[in-house]
Enzyme design. Structure first.
Site, PDB file in Angstrom:
ATOM      1  N   GLU A   1       0.928  -1.099  -0.057  1.00  0.00           N
ATOM      2  CA  GLU A   1       0.088  -0.033   0.160  1.00  0.00           C
ATOM      3  C   GLU A   1       0.942   1.196   0.021  1.00  0.00           C
ATOM      4  O   GLU A   1       0.618   2.243   0.283  1.00  0.00           O
ATOM      5  CB  GLU A   1      -0.968  -0.044   1.187  1.00  0.00           C
TER       6      GLU A   1
ATOM      7  N   CYS B   1      -3.196  -4.115   4.663  1.00  0.00           N
ATOM      8  CA  CYS B   1      -2.053  -5.275   4.956  1.00  0.00           C
ATOM      9  C   CYS B   1      -2.275  -6.454   4.252  1.00  0.00           C
ATOM     10  O   CYS B   1      -1.412  -7.318   4.749  1.00  0.00           O
ATOM     11  CB  CYS B   1      -2.149  -5.158   6.308  1.00  0.00           C
TER      12      CYS B   1
ATOM     13  N   HIS C   1      -1.051 -11.407  11.891  1.00  0.00           N
ATOM     14  CA  HIS C   1      -0.671  -9.958  11.388  1.00  0.00           C
ATOM     15  C   HIS C   1      -0.461  -8.975  12.422  1.00  0.00           C
ATOM     16  O   HIS C   1      -1.404  -8.937  13.382  1.00  0.00           O
ATOM     17  CB  HIS C   1      -1.823  -9.185  10.516  1.00  0.00           C
TER      18      HIS C   1
ATOM     19  N   LYS D   1      -3.764  -9.533  21.771  1.00  0.00           N
ATOM     20  CA  LYS D   1      -5.487  -9.359  22.152  1.00  0.00           C
ATOM     21  C   LYS D   1      -6.212 -10.206  21.291  1.00  0.00           C
ATOM     22  O   LYS D   1      -7.054 -11.009  21.795  1.00  0.00           O
ATOM     23  CB  LYS D   1      -5.951  -8.154  21.801  1.00  0.00           C
TER      24      LYS D   1
END
Length: 389
Positions: free
Chosen positions: A79, A111, A233, A242
């Protein structure tokens, strides 16, 4: 026939800024960066590097003459593209000296794009098992100085050689996908830095992981405990933690401890680099394979790829007997040798990036030790140099 990742190699800048020092400069508690987002260092990308040079520097050291002769597909997921029309993969193929009878394309979806490239490359190799494909995730993550997203910047490229009978990871043929038009992160053409709704984006990331992970388990009739580790990722390493925690209730206490232990190895190198968008998942994979002594051939790894905007995919790979032979073994040492820059130096380099303008520009490359560098722009064309040519 097994198809998957035969080799992985990584490249980033030779410079970094210490996150504790950056926190102090931004009048924040260091633990907000070190623990709150889980980063200790951030790669500082000088103006002599961009998505093209990072990609070429990542790929060149791992390619043999045999690899170069066999590659007929190059995909660069990014990107941080340098042209709205011409694919960065064309520049990369030229710099690497690849055969001209090669398909070169650039893919974009935040991503996620490198994962799309891997899926395309797998299909290509299954039809042409005597060929090889080069897939690279290459990006420079920029949110701007003194912005909420600043501590999640970084940059680099992960190059992966996709082949039949791969050395590293044999990839499964079943995946779980999810995509929807979500405005959690975007960059209009007139912006040089990304726009992001940080808290919303974090929530979407976890929602997408839970959805595709559970869907994969259901559709493939897979028990979660059969996966040795989950690889994420990592735009910043706390994000992956998390997501992992959200999956822990699916397994018993012993498996939870194993997953958490494996994750610490998977984020070890990302903590020292920061965000590299399309390459973040695959740097985490490389970190897992290089630093985790508990891995064994035959282990099943689950991979979660996410791109804001938003698209997510979960798939798996089986670790191969000689996986260590296909890895960038010198990476931890190279990261340790990088030069630390002050916050003031980092800010100067951030503002010296090649400008989006028509005028000729010259970039100093004297302090850049890499093989491939960006020397400037002439007649509205970027100028690249291969120092070994």
């Amino acid at each position: 026939m097994k198809v998957g990742i035969d080799k992985l190699h990584f490249a980033t800048s030779h410079l970094y800024v210490d996150m504790a020092e950056l926190a102090v400069a931004r009048q924040a508690e260091p633990d907000k960066y070190l623990i709150g987002i889980g980063q200790s260092k951030m790669a500082v990308i000088p103006p002599s590097q961009d998505a093209v040079t990072l990609a070429a520097n990542a790929a060149a050291p791992m390619l043999t003459a045999e690899d170069i002769a066999a590659i007929d597909l190059v995909v660069v997921g990014t990107e941080s593209g340098i042209d709205n029309s011409k694919a960065s993969a064309i520049y990369v193929a030229e710099l690497l000296g690849l055969n001209r009878r090669v398909r070169t394309i650039e893919m974009k979806e935040a991503c996620y794009a490198a994962t799309a490239g891997i899926q395309l490359a797998q299909d290509h190799i299954r039809i042409h098992p005597d060929k090889k494909a080069l897939v690279i995730g290459s990006d420079v993550a920029r949110y701007g100085l003194n912005t909420p997203g600043e501590p999640t910047q970084g940059g680099g490229a992960v190059a992966m050689l996709i082949s039949a009978d791969p050395q590293v990871l044999a990839l499964g043929t079943t995946t779980s996908l999810l995509s929807a038009d979500v405005m959690d992160f975007w960059r209009p053409l007139y912006h040089t830095e990304a726009l992001v709704d940080g808290k919303y984006s974090s929530n979407i990331y976890i929602d997408y992981f839970q959805d595709v992970f559970k869907d994969y388990l259901k559709t493939t009739h897979t028990r979660p405990e059969t996966m040795t580790a989950l690889v994420f990722h990592l735009p910043y390493t706390k994000m992956g933690l998390k997501a992992l925690r959200s999956a822990l209730p699916l397994v018993d206490d012993d498996q939870q401890k194993r997953w958490l232990a494996h994750f610490e190895h998977a984020r070890q190198l990302n903590r020292q680099v920061g965000n590299l968008y399309t390459g973040s998942l695959y740097l985490s994979l490389l970190s897992q394979l290089l630093t985790d002594p508990q891995l064994q051939p035959g282990d099943q790894l689950g991979l979660f790829s996410y791109g804001s905007g938003a698209e997510g995919e979960f798939y798996t790979g089986e670790l191969q007997p000689d996986y260590q032979l296909g890895l960038d073994a010198g990476l931890p040492q190279r990261l340790a040798r990088r030069r630390r820059v002050s916050v003031a130096e980092y800010e100067t380099l951030f503002n010296q990036q090649l400008q989006w303008q028509a005028e000729d520009q010259v970039v100093s490359v004297a302090d850049d030790p890499h093989r491939f560098v960006l020397t400037g722009q002439k007649a509205e064309q970027r100028q690249y140099l291969d120092r070994e040519a």
